[in-house]
Design a protein around this motif. Structure first.
Motif, mmCIF file in Angstrom:
data_model
loop_
_atom_site.group_PDB
_atom_site.id
_atom_site.type_symbol
_atom_site.label_atom_id
_atom_site.label_comp_id
_atom_site.label_asym_id
_atom_site.label_seq_id
_atom_site.Cartn_x
_atom_site.Cartn_y
_atom_site.Cartn_z
ATOM 1 N N ARG A 281 0.826 -1.220 0.000
ATOM 2 C CA ARG A 281 0.000 0.000 0.000
ATOM 3 C C ARG A 281 0.858 1.267 0.000
ATOM 4 O O ARG A 281 0.394 2.336 -0.410
ATOM 5 C CB ARG A 281 -0.945 -0.004 1.197
ATOM 6 N N GLU A 282 2.118 1.152 0.446
ATOM 7 C CA GLU A 282 3.039 2.300 0.403
ATOM 8 C C GLU A 282 3.801 2.346 -0.919
ATOM 9 O O GLU A 282 4.743 3.125 -1.061
ATOM 10 C CB GLU A 282 4.033 2.232 1.567
ATOM 11 N N ARG A 284 5.825 0.190 -2.152
ATOM 12 C CA ARG A 284 7.177 -0.363 -2.087
ATOM 13 C C ARG A 284 7.152 -1.859 -2.417
ATOM 14 O O ARG A 284 6.244 -2.573 -2.003
ATOM 15 C CB ARG A 284 7.782 -0.158 -0.692
ATOM 16 N N ASP A 353 -0.731 5.664 -4.536
ATOM 17 C CA ASP A 353 -0.004 6.899 -4.760
ATOM 18 C C ASP A 353 0.786 6.844 -6.065
ATOM 19 O O ASP A 353 1.662 5.983 -6.229
ATOM 20 C CB ASP A 353 0.940 7.164 -3.578
#
Length: 476
Positions: A281-282, A284, A353
């Motif tokens: 979710r980040e 990465r 993002d």
């Protein structure tokens, strides 16, 4: 209730209507055919008739067999390696020995084995990556349920009792299992007596309380890969433990798979992920997507998504993956991947993002090492200088259209279960068989640390047959 016999007195009671239970009931019926006193068989199924079949009904049911219809010759040793020597290799070699006869058995009853092309290599033949088409029943596990189920329905010696819960095993004064206490669809309890009982009702993946007890925190966050396994409530384990049965398999181990979050379709697994990347979710990366072939990796990425990535991940690829012949056949969702002309647009469609995704992809692309990209083998085309590395199929994600799928981990089955001998008899910690009690399939424990795949349905069918044959010999 199916069948013409409505007695509560049986020669064999089978708990479960999946591959193991169907194999046991039908094999017992065949082994006792022609006896002067017809054998009486009951098959108990928690689900209503239209939902029968447990996990078997919903799986594609890959079969880890070669084109000459033998079990992968490396499988037993593979199980031994990944288990660190904890798995029962005699059990595994029994699976190897019995595979051809078991395939003959299901084909005789109308299940067709097909070898259909798959776009990425697997290691189902001797442990060596291969593009040989893998095997499965045409129509998946549902074919097994319907074909073997029809044979039982047409046998007047067989009662199929739907919406029937197994509550407790009963025993005679000397400790022999002699029946099952059940709860009927009307909510009433009833004792069914039987000269033998086969527990074939799956693991405990449908029981959140047991999952939490054995698997640990946040087990409640694991969705089920198919609706049929809601009825895998750990009944076999619970009832056998009450009689002092031993266990096998890793009780905090599960087989989980990465599935498409956008659909409620059963078994919507993302097998064809090796040529792309996963991000969390980040945005990465968190996994070496190319560390091995998909069959040796998909379970591990599923477990990682659940255990360490808060059940949220995204698979990202580009036009080079789309160009692989048949690649969409390895994405079992009924919803096609999200597609966009830029990473920014794709991020918007996935709800993540965009700047973070673009940064991660740029770092990955810059780390791609030399070599030719070849999705049909372990090509050695790897990244350099980033963590996690990508060991094979590392090719820049730089060519539109870009594609992506939001994924989560869904549980298929649990590793821990009842321990049996090579005849399918449930045993105590000393290895003593409990008279009259058998178990087969995912109700029985085998795996530690990893599940070398495409053998769950196969071992269920095999040990259902073996249990039935032993029980038939005892009933002479």
């Amino acid at each position: 209730m199916s069948g013409t016999n409505t007695s509560t007195q049986y020669d064999l009671i089978v708990v479960g209507f999946g591959a193991a239970g169907l194999s046991a009931a039908l094999s017992f019926a065949e082994a006792t055919e022609g006896r002067e006193q017809p054998a009486r068989i009951a098959v108990l199924e928690r689900a209503p008739e239209e939902e029968r079949g447990g996990a078997t009904r919903w799986t594609g049911a890959f079969l880890r067999i070669t084109q000459d219809r033998q079990l992968d010759t490396d499988w037993a040793e593979h199980v031994g390696r990944v288990s660190g020597g904890l798995a029962d290799l005699d059990y595994c070699r029994t699976v190897e020995r019995e595979t051809p006869r078991t395939l003959d058995f299901i084909e005789k009853h109308g299940v067709e084995i097909a070898f259909e092309a798959f776009p990425l290599p697997h290691t189902f033949d001797g442990g060596t990556p291969s593009m040989v088409p893998p095997a499965s029943p045409r129509g998946g596990g549902a074919s097994i349920v319907e074909q073997l189920g029809a044979a039982l329905e047409n046998d007047p010696r067989v009662d199929i009792r739907y919406r029937t819960e197994a509550l407790r095993l009963t025993t005679s004064d000397d400790g022999c299992v002699d029946g099952v206490l059940v709860r009927t669809a009307e909510g009433l309890t009833q004792r069914l007596s039987g000269r033998a009982v086969v527990l074939a009702c799956g693991g405990f993946q449908g029981n959140t309380e047991m999952l939490t007890r054995y698997v640990g925190d946040r087990a409640c966050d694991l969705p089920l890969i198919a609706p049929g396994i809601t009825n895998n409530r750990g009944d076999a384990l619970r009832m056998a433990l009450e009689l002092g049965a031993d266990t096998a398999g890793q009780f905090d181990g599960i087989h989980a798979e990465p599935v498409d979050r956008r659909t409620e379709k059963a078994d919507s697994v993302l097998y064809g992920f090796s040529t792309g990347i996963f991000v969390n979710r980040e945005t990465r990366r968190f996994f070496d997507e190319g560390r091995d072939t998909w069959d040796n990796t998909f379970e591990h990425v599923g477990y990682e998504i659940w255990k360490n990535q808060q059940q949220e991940a995204y698979w990202i690829a580009d036009a080079k993956t789309l160009a692989i012949p048949g690649i969409l056949n390895s994405l079992l969702s009924d919803v096609p991947p999200e597609q966009a002309d830029s990473l920014e647009e794709l991020a918007g469609k996935l709800g993540i993002d965009a700047e973070g995704l673009e940064k991660t992809v740029a770092e990955f692309n810059a780390a791609v090492g030399p070599g030719d990209f070849d999705p049909t083998r372990l090509d050695g085309k790897a990244t350099v200088g980033i963590e996690p590395a990508k060991s094979n199929w590392a090719t820049p994600l730089d060519t539109a259209p870009f594609i992506g799928v939001p994924v989560t981990a869904a549980i298929c089955f649990t590793y821990g279960g009842v321990r049996t001998d090579l005849d399918g008899r449930v045993v105590t910690p000393s290895g003593t068989a409990i008279p009259g009690l058998y178990a087969a399939g995912e109700a029985t424990g085998l795996f530690y640390h990893a599940y070398p795949p495409a053998t769950s349905v196969l071992r269920s069918l095999i040990f259902g047959r073996l249990a039935a044959h032993h029980a038939a010999q005892q009933s002479v």
